[in-house]
Design a protein around this motif. Structure first.
Motif, PDB file in Angstrom:
ATOM      1  N   GLU A  17      -5.212 -41.236  26.825  1.00 39.71           N
ATOM      2  CA  GLU A  17      -6.093 -40.378  26.038  1.00 39.71           C
ATOM      3  C   GLU A  17      -5.907 -40.597  24.536  1.00 39.71           C
ATOM      4  O   GLU A  17      -6.853 -40.530  23.767  1.00 39.71           O
ATOM      5  CB  GLU A  17      -5.843 -38.911  26.385  1.00 39.71           C
ATOM      6  N   LYS A  18      -4.678 -40.871  24.119  1.00 39.40           N
ATOM      7  CA  LYS A  18      -4.380 -41.067  22.697  1.00 39.40           C
ATOM      8  C   LYS A  18      -4.841 -42.430  22.195  1.00 39.40           C
ATOM      9  O   LYS A  18      -4.962 -42.647  20.999  1.00 39.40           O
ATOM     10  CB  LYS A  18      -2.878 -40.925  22.444  1.00 39.40           C
ATOM     11  N   ASP A  90      -6.233 -34.218  35.669  1.00 40.37           N
ATOM     12  CA  ASP A  90      -7.131 -33.941  34.549  1.00 40.37           C
ATOM     13  C   ASP A  90      -6.792 -32.640  33.826  1.00 40.37           C
ATOM     14  O   ASP A  90      -7.371 -32.337  32.794  1.00 40.37           O
ATOM     15  CB  ASP A  90      -8.591 -33.883  35.034  1.00 40.37           C
TER      16      ASP A  90
END
Length: 150
Positions: A17-18, A90
């Motif tokens: 995600e980063k 998630d």
């Protein structure tokens, strides 16, 4: 005895995600332990090759998953299990981290590696491990979010 929560790792999902430019050192295998880019002579060439890079390609994902067959588990059960697992992974990091632990014997444990205390390199995966047999003794410890997980 209560074990201390382990917050010493960054989940693989969080790394993705980063979109970090640099990979944290604990995820980098030393060159001597990296897989060979060329086939090893003693491995049979008749073994099927499953290219996991296609896992996220919508056109190939189902073909990849379909390569594991004849296990006797109904397709609806597998779909529900995969959907619940996807919902769990998630979730926001803080909800998953409540299952992180340094105790490898904990009946429910979230992490990236088998033993963060001794592993020199973490695996490129996140996992949730839990006891399940007999299910009546363990299901109450499983994540309650997402609700379908249990």
């Amino acid at each position: 005895m209560e074990t201390k929560r382990d917050t010493s790792f960054t989940s693989v999902v969080a790394l993705d995600e980063k979109r970090q430019q640099n990979i944290p050192q604990q995820y980098v295998l030393p060159p001597s332990q990296r897989p060979s880019p060329t086939p090893v002579d003693h491995i049979s060439t008749s073994l099927p090759v499953i290219d996991l890079s296609m896992m996220y390609h919508p056109a190939y994902r189902s073909q990849l998953i379909d390569q594991v067959v004849n296990h006797g588990i109904p397709a609806s059960v597998m779909k529900d299990a995969l959907d619940s697992a996807e919902e769990f992974f998630d979730l926001p990091s803080d909800e998953k981290m409540c299952f992180a632990s340094t105790d490898v014997h904990k009946p429910v444990r979230y992490g990236t590696s088998m033993n963060h205390g001794t592993d020199k390199v973490f695996y490129w995966r996140d996992f949730i491990k839990h006891y399940a047999n007999p299910i009546s003794e363990w299901i109450h410890l499983w994540p309650s979010n997402p609700p379908a997980y249990r």
